[in-house]
Design a protein around this motif. Sequence first.
Motif, PDB file in Angstrom:
ATOM      1  N   LEU A 241      71.407 113.768 -69.500  1.00  6.77           N
ATOM      2  CA  LEU A 241      72.419 113.689 -68.632  1.00  6.77           C
ATOM      3  C   LEU A 241      73.445 112.317 -68.752  1.00  6.77           C
ATOM      4  O   LEU A 241      74.636 112.661 -69.322  1.00  6.77           O
ATOM      5  CB  LEU A 241      72.161 113.119 -67.317  1.00  6.77           C
ATOM      6  N   GLU A 242      72.884 111.168 -69.257  1.00  5.27           N
ATOM      7  CA  GLU A 242      73.528 110.623 -70.187  1.00  5.27           C
ATOM      8  C   GLU A 242      74.330 111.182 -71.215  1.00  5.27           C
ATOM      9  O   GLU A 242      75.196 110.612 -71.625  1.00  5.27           O
ATOM     10  CB  GLU A 242      72.539 109.194 -70.976  1.00  5.27           C
ATOM     11  N   ASN A 243      74.072 111.959 -72.285  1.00  2.00           N
ATOM     12  CA  ASN A 243      74.719 111.823 -73.099  1.00  2.00           C
ATOM     13  C   ASN A 243      76.276 112.764 -73.051  1.00  2.00           C
ATOM     14  O   ASN A 243      76.713 112.988 -73.493  1.00  2.00           O
ATOM     15  CB  ASN A 243      73.649 112.396 -74.061  1.00  2.00           C
ATOM     16  N   MET A 244      75.692 113.793 -71.915  1.00  2.00           N
ATOM     17  CA  MET A 244      76.665 114.009 -71.264  1.00  2.00           C
ATOM     18  C   MET A 244      78.317 113.462 -71.285  1.00  2.00           C
ATOM     19  O   MET A 244      79.098 113.942 -70.509  1.00  2.00           O
ATOM     20  CB  MET A 244      76.734 115.366 -70.542  1.00  2.00           C
ATOM     21  N   LEU A 245      77.562 112.638 -70.163  1.00  2.00           N
ATOM     22  CA  LEU A 245      78.349 111.284 -69.393  1.00  2.00           C
ATOM     23  C   LEU A 245      79.136 110.425 -70.377  1.00  2.00           C
ATOM     24  O   LEU A 245      80.573 110.376 -70.246  1.00  2.00           O
ATOM     25  CB  LEU A 245      77.298 110.783 -68.110  1.00  2.00           C
ATOM     26  N   LEU A 266      73.127 104.415 -65.704  1.00  2.00           N
ATOM     27  CA  LEU A 266      71.751 104.666 -64.843  1.00  2.00           C
ATOM     28  C   LEU A 266      72.449 105.637 -62.829  1.00  2.00           C
ATOM     29  O   LEU A 266      73.518 104.849 -63.157  1.00  2.00           O
ATOM     30  CB  LEU A 266      71.251 103.629 -64.203  1.00  2.00           C
ATOM     31  N   PRO A 267      71.992 106.179 -62.782  1.00  2.00           N
ATOM     32  CA  PRO A 267      72.354 106.925 -61.476  1.00  2.00           C
ATOM     33  C   PRO A 267      71.848 105.455 -60.304  1.00  2.00           C
ATOM     34  O   PRO A 267      70.832 104.674 -60.481  1.00  2.00           O
ATOM     35  CB  PRO A 267      71.703 108.397 -60.650  1.00  2.00           C
ATOM     36  N   ARG A 268      72.980 105.756 -59.441  1.00  2.00           N
ATOM     37  CA  ARG A 268      72.576 104.050 -57.736  1.00  2.00           C
ATOM     38  C   ARG A 268      72.672 105.081 -56.986  1.00  2.00           C
ATOM     39  O   ARG A 268      73.552 106.012 -57.505  1.00  2.00           O
ATOM     40  CB  ARG A 268      73.319 103.011 -58.328  1.00  2.00           C
ATOM     41  N   PRO A 269      72.653 104.691 -55.861  1.00  3.80           N
ATOM     42  CA  PRO A 269      72.669 105.225 -54.804  1.00  3.80           C
ATOM     43  C   PRO A 269      74.342 105.489 -54.321  1.00  3.80           C
ATOM     44  O   PRO A 269      74.875 106.354 -53.685  1.00  3.80           O
ATOM     45  CB  PRO A 269      72.353 104.488 -53.340  1.00  3.80           C
ATOM     46  N   GLY A 271      76.737 104.843 -56.484  1.00  4.97           N
ATOM     47  CA  GLY A 271      77.425 105.418 -57.946  1.00  4.97           C
ATOM     48  C   GLY A 271      76.310 104.877 -59.120  1.00  4.97           C
ATOM     49  O   GLY A 271      75.018 105.672 -58.970  1.00  4.97           O
ATOM     50  N   LEU A 272      77.433 104.897 -60.357  1.00  7.51           N
ATOM     51  CA  LEU A 272      76.295 105.448 -61.368  1.00  7.51           C
ATOM     52  C   LEU A 272      76.872 103.937 -62.284  1.00  7.51           C
ATOM     53  O   LEU A 272      78.177 103.116 -61.930  1.00  7.51           O
ATOM     54  CB  LEU A 272      77.297 106.147 -62.872  1.00  7.51           C
ATOM     55  N   LEU A 273      75.520 102.965 -62.923  1.00  5.01           N
ATOM     56  CA  LEU A 273      75.860 101.947 -63.611  1.00  5.01           C
ATOM     57  C   LEU A 273      76.045 101.730 -64.593  1.00  5.01           C
ATOM     58  O   LEU A 273      75.135 102.957 -65.196  1.00  5.01           O
ATOM     59  CB  LEU A 273      73.969 101.076 -63.264  1.00  5.01           C
ATOM     60  N   VAL A 274      77.358 101.174 -65.400  1.00  6.59           N
ATOM     61  CA  VAL A 274      77.707 101.945 -66.372  1.00  6.59           C
ATOM     62  C   VAL A 274      77.690 100.531 -67.125  1.00  6.59           C
ATOM     63  O   VAL A 274      78.421  99.425 -66.203  1.00  6.59           O
ATOM     64  CB  VAL A 274      78.784 102.581 -66.646  1.00  6.59           C
ATOM     65  N   ALA A 275      77.068 100.364 -68.757  1.00  7.94           N
ATOM     66  CA  ALA A 275      76.193  99.542 -69.167  1.00  7.94           C
ATOM     67  C   ALA A 275      77.204  99.646 -70.357  1.00  7.94           C
ATOM     68  O   ALA A 275      76.373 100.551 -71.168  1.00  7.94           O
ATOM     69  CB  ALA A 275      74.625  98.728 -69.671  1.00  7.94           C
ATOM     70  N   PHE A 288      80.291 102.573 -61.402  1.00  8.55           N
ATOM     71  CA  PHE A 288      80.926 103.692 -61.474  1.00  8.55           C
ATOM     72  C   PHE A 288      81.219 104.661 -60.316  1.00  8.55           C
ATOM     73  O   PHE A 288      79.969 104.985 -59.792  1.00  8.55           O
ATOM     74  CB  PHE A 288      81.131 104.375 -62.803  1.00  8.55           C
ATOM     75  N   HIS A 289      82.003 105.570 -59.998  1.00 10.28           N
ATOM     76  CA  HIS A 289      82.385 106.723 -58.968  1.00 10.28           C
ATOM     77  C   HIS A 289      82.990 107.081 -58.760  1.00 10.28           C
ATOM     78  O   HIS A 289      84.694 107.810 -59.686  1.00 10.28           O
ATOM     79  CB  HIS A 289      82.149 105.388 -57.177  1.00 10.28           C
ATOM     80  N   LEU A 290      82.211 108.710 -58.768  1.00 11.87           N
ATOM     81  CA  LEU A 290      83.170 110.172 -59.393  1.00 11.87           C
ATOM     82  C   LEU A 290      83.946 110.135 -57.934  1.00 11.87           C
ATOM     83  O   LEU A 290      82.789 110.843 -57.066  1.00 11.87           O
ATOM     84  CB  LEU A 290      82.172 111.241 -59.379  1.00 11.87           C
TER      85      LEU A 290
END
Length: 303
Positions: A241-245, A266-269, A271-275, A288-290
């Motif tokens: 999933l990470e490689n797709m995102l 990493l998914p979080r409740p 949104g997404l934690l992007v390092a 991040f939030h979609l």
Amino acid sequence: MMKPFIMDWKNLYFGVEIEFVGGNPEVVELLPGWTMALDELQIDDTGEESGSELQTPPILWEDREQINEMLRRLIATGARVNWNCGLHVHVSMEPWGEEAIPDFIDAALQYQESVKYLFTTSEDRLVYCPPVTWEMRDRFLSNPGDAALRHRGRPQSQRCGVNIAAWFDNKTVEIRYANGTLKYDEVITTVEFCLRFVAAIGARRKLSCDPKQMANDLGVPLTGYPPPISAPLWYRERIWLENMLVPLITPIAASIFPESEILHILPRPDGLLVAIENTDRKIIRYLFHLSTNGWKIEGKLPD
């Protein structure tokens, strides 16, 4: 071109980095010169950050019993290894100096697949040891420096499986292909291979690219190296999933920090934690939030 210089492998200084999960690294009593990198956390079987990295000082073959003693102390705290752990061996290049770097690049290009085969490197660890490429060789010859030898893009590690850029950090070449282990016999078998391999390259010996014949050329065993450990399905699914995102989020990351790279997502409740790692190798974490209008940056997260 480097002049061949024969060096007894037992007289080469080396260092070992031993990654592990679990245990209680803060309480391990260290021998003089040893360090515990408490910020070098691996992922344990539950997905939590765990463990640390135990690091030797520069030592010689005759000092190897220190490794045995420190492994006993570490294991006594409950430490163990999993698929996320590796064993990295640094070997001094100082006898040959910086002028030897092109020969070591050529050796990496010729032999890295054979080393990976002998070490039975786990597929799940290859992200941490990308190959040296011909483009790196060309970059270094036209503009020598560590930047030419560092990997960029996916897979995410800047340090190649044969990490010659380590010369610019500590005058070594780092072999990163070995799987994680806390077994002394497996550690020392790996160390001996690395010492003999580096000594052979320094002497400009021609080795076979066939792994079995290479082992014979070096006088090292075919077996006895740390075995691969498979990652659980949940971790592989996370990486898929990470490689797709990453391609979707990279343009946004680049707008914040030009020439930056995404280390992990990493998914979080909420949104997404992007390092994101910037050009100074500092890691900054964003949420991040979609939404229906696309990706939104919710804010920077504390370190």
